[in-house]
Scaffold this motif. Sequence first.
Motif, PDB file in Angstrom:
ATOM      1  N   MET A  90      14.948  28.413  34.677  1.00  0.00           N
ATOM      2  CA  MET A  90      15.172  26.972  34.770  1.00  0.00           C
ATOM      3  C   MET A  90      15.944  26.437  33.566  1.00  0.00           C
ATOM      4  O   MET A  90      16.700  25.466  33.692  1.00  0.00           O
ATOM      5  CB  MET A  90      13.828  26.255  34.894  1.00  0.00           C
ATOM      6  CG  MET A  90      13.945  24.764  35.154  1.00  0.00           C
ATOM      7  SD  MET A  90      12.309  24.022  35.401  1.00  0.00           S
ATOM      8  CE  MET A  90      12.769  22.284  35.456  1.00  0.00           C
ATOM      9  N   ILE A  91      15.770  27.049  32.407  1.00  0.00           N
ATOM     10  CA  ILE A  91      16.502  26.601  31.220  1.00  0.00           C
ATOM     11  C   ILE A  91      18.004  26.599  31.493  1.00  0.00           C
ATOM     12  O   ILE A  91      18.716  25.642  31.169  1.00  0.00           O
ATOM     13  CB  ILE A  91      16.176  27.501  30.008  1.00  0.00           C
ATOM     14  CG1 ILE A  91      14.755  27.226  29.518  1.00  0.00           C
ATOM     15  CG2 ILE A  91      17.174  27.266  28.872  1.00  0.00           C
ATOM     16  CD1 ILE A  91      14.289  28.188  28.441  1.00  0.00           C
ATOM     17  N   GLY A  92      18.503  27.678  32.097  1.00  0.00           N
ATOM     18  CA  GLY A  92      19.924  27.747  32.413  1.00  0.00           C
ATOM     19  C   GLY A  92      20.319  26.837  33.557  1.00  0.00           C
ATOM     20  O   GLY A  92      21.304  26.096  33.473  1.00  0.00           O
TER      21      GLY A  92
ATOM     22  N   VAL B  96      16.971  37.161  35.408  1.00  0.00           N
ATOM     23  CA  VAL B  96      15.629  36.921  35.944  1.00  0.00           C
ATOM     24  C   VAL B  96      15.494  37.539  37.331  1.00  0.00           C
ATOM     25  O   VAL B  96      14.468  38.150  37.663  1.00  0.00           O
ATOM     26  CB  VAL B  96      15.327  35.407  35.985  1.00  0.00           C
ATOM     27  CG1 VAL B  96      14.013  35.140  36.720  1.00  0.00           C
ATOM     28  CG2 VAL B  96      15.259  34.846  34.571  1.00  0.00           C
ATOM     29  N   LEU B  97      16.545  37.411  38.136  1.00  0.00           N
ATOM     30  CA  LEU B  97      16.504  37.990  39.479  1.00  0.00           C
ATOM     31  C   LEU B  97      16.384  39.511  39.413  1.00  0.00           C
ATOM     32  O   LEU B  97      15.655  40.125  40.204  1.00  0.00           O
ATOM     33  CB  LEU B  97      17.771  37.586  40.242  1.00  0.00           C
ATOM     34  CG  LEU B  97      17.668  37.493  41.768  1.00  0.00           C
ATOM     35  CD1 LEU B  97      16.642  36.441  42.159  1.00  0.00           C
ATOM     36  CD2 LEU B  97      19.027  37.143  42.364  1.00  0.00           C
TER      37      LEU B  97
ATOM     38  N   PHE C 206       4.923  22.871  40.288  1.00  0.00           N
ATOM     39  CA  PHE C 206       5.592  21.602  39.984  1.00  0.00           C
ATOM     40  C   PHE C 206       7.068  21.836  39.669  1.00  0.00           C
ATOM     41  O   PHE C 206       7.959  21.145  40.188  1.00  0.00           O
ATOM     42  CB  PHE C 206       4.878  20.949  38.798  1.00  0.00           C
ATOM     43  CG  PHE C 206       5.355  19.565  38.451  1.00  0.00           C
ATOM     44  CD1 PHE C 206       4.706  18.451  38.952  1.00  0.00           C
ATOM     45  CD2 PHE C 206       6.439  19.378  37.609  1.00  0.00           C
ATOM     46  CE1 PHE C 206       5.133  17.167  38.622  1.00  0.00           C
ATOM     47  CE2 PHE C 206       6.875  18.104  37.273  1.00  0.00           C
ATOM     48  CZ  PHE C 206       6.217  16.996  37.782  1.00  0.00           C
ATOM     49  N   LEU C 207       7.348  22.832  38.829  1.00  0.00           N
ATOM     50  CA  LEU C 207       8.726  23.097  38.410  1.00  0.00           C
ATOM     51  C   LEU C 207       9.561  23.734  39.521  1.00  0.00           C
ATOM     52  O   LEU C 207      10.769  23.485  39.617  1.00  0.00           O
ATOM     53  CB  LEU C 207       8.725  23.996  37.172  1.00  0.00           C
ATOM     54  CG  LEU C 207       8.139  23.376  35.905  1.00  0.00           C
ATOM     55  CD1 LEU C 207       8.186  24.375  34.755  1.00  0.00           C
ATOM     56  CD2 LEU C 207       8.872  22.099  35.522  1.00  0.00           C
TER      57      LEU C 207
ATOM     58  N   GLY D 225      22.672  30.937  41.413  1.00  0.00           N
ATOM     59  CA  GLY D 225      21.643  29.917  41.485  1.00  0.00           C
ATOM     60  C   GLY D 225      22.196  28.601  42.019  1.00  0.00           C
ATOM     61  O   GLY D 225      23.416  28.421  42.122  1.00  0.00           O
ATOM     62  N   PRO D 226      21.326  27.647  42.347  1.00  0.00           N
ATOM     63  CA  PRO D 226      21.788  26.378  42.931  1.00  0.00           C
ATOM     64  C   PRO D 226      22.695  25.576  42.011  1.00  0.00           C
ATOM     65  O   PRO D 226      23.636  24.933  42.472  1.00  0.00           O
ATOM     66  CB  PRO D 226      20.481  25.627  43.221  1.00  0.00           C
ATOM     67  CG  PRO D 226      19.457  26.274  42.353  1.00  0.00           C
ATOM     68  CD  PRO D 226      19.860  27.699  42.234  1.00  0.00           C
ATOM     69  N   SER D 227      22.436  25.611  40.711  1.00  0.00           N
ATOM     70  CA  SER D 227      23.299  24.863  39.791  1.00  0.00           C
ATOM     71  C   SER D 227      24.673  25.514  39.679  1.00  0.00           C
ATOM     72  O   SER D 227      25.682  24.824  39.501  1.00  0.00           O
ATOM     73  CB  SER D 227      22.650  24.766  38.404  1.00  0.00           C
ATOM     74  OG  SER D 227      21.487  23.972  38.458  1.00  0.00           O
ATOM     75  N   GLY D 228      24.722  26.836  39.789  1.00  0.00           N
ATOM     76  CA  GLY D 228      26.014  27.518  39.806  1.00  0.00           C
ATOM     77  C   GLY D 228      26.833  27.115  41.017  1.00  0.00           C
ATOM     78  O   GLY D 228      28.050  26.906  40.927  1.00  0.00           O
TER      79      GLY D 228
END
Length: 416
Positions: A118-120, A294-295, A344-345, A388-391
Amino acid sequence: MSIMTDAATPRKRAKSVTFATPPPSRENTAFRSRTALVLGALTLSGAYVHFYQSAGNGLFDTLGELVKGETFPGSNGEFKRVFTGIKPLDTYLTTFTPFFGILTHKGDDSSYLFWLWMIGQFGVQWILFVMESLREGNKGSIASYIGLVGFMFQNFGLATVIPAFLLISTLTSTISRASSPTGLMNLIKVHGIDLNILPFSFFLAYFAPTVCMMLPYPAINSHSSWQGWIATWQFFPLYTVTFQWLLASFFKAVDQGKGFKIKSDEGKMVAYFWHARPLYIGAIFICAVFHVNVLAICLLPEWLVEIFPIAGTYRNVSFASVFLPPVPLPPFESVSVVRSLHTFLIWDMAVSGAAALVWAALQTRNVSSKTFSAKWVLRMIGFTIITGPSGAFVMAMWERDSAVVELLIEQAMKDK
């Protein structure tokens, strides 16, 4: 003689090609309406999984008890309750420090890996929203008050605030209403100095405090400094916009009247695109590094985990344990505080990531009906798997900018 005369004659500057900006089409208006409906549904879903589910699984009650404790969660040390000397502010900070104290040093392997991921992802999502606030077409709109939006999601969560923010932006932003490359040309540009400074603002305001609060306790961080960094991190949205404004104002004042000035709107758009390109590449790189590592830890077979020393420290983790939350339907099972924080996260990133991609689809569709298609959706799914979704969000916005530039050049060539 004629040769000398021709050589001495000054060359005329090429005139900027002026395009008429068409009004929004009926199809574009309909697409924007559907986008608003989806974002509204995501806002309600985010509120449900955050507030109703967290109340049902005992998260809020547990955090309330931890705040009243004498020792800080995740340690045997004293609960630090004075950070600034301003009582209301200190009370506010002590409400949030246990949340991240558990997450950074007391969580299990699955929750800790998700936090690293999540940090990234969250960091890149944040820097793109800051970039949106700097666009010419967003000046004076809600999107320009990104520091306030950041402060709100630090208090109420990403899953609730981000879809609501994008919903309001969809309904009010000039950029969201534009429906052609010519309409977008003067709206999506960001000043070159702002783009150059943005990575530094991101590093100073977000990345540095994040690393500091993640440093090992008590090996590097003392008990007091650990809690201090967690408290400091809470205000990173305000630090970001402050650093950005101060540094940009200074360098714009220094640069005033100097340097090469581009007069044509098309030239300015191309210049913006080339300034933004390294920022997009860097954002993709950050997403990919955190996501892939992480994956890999989640998916590596046991015999390979033994080979890699870092991956080998995480045992009994899987893709499901790291990324999949329990079904958010009552009756909610009371779980450990670590698991409830993890849940939650997960919903934070799932809902906010989905909202960002839905909103990005509208931005892509605004360029041209040809830029948004089933292939675009499949590409975004592919980028989500890889980065990831942000990518995928980064790629969507990068492709939007690229499509505007390409269509402007194509149209200019035809008109000439």
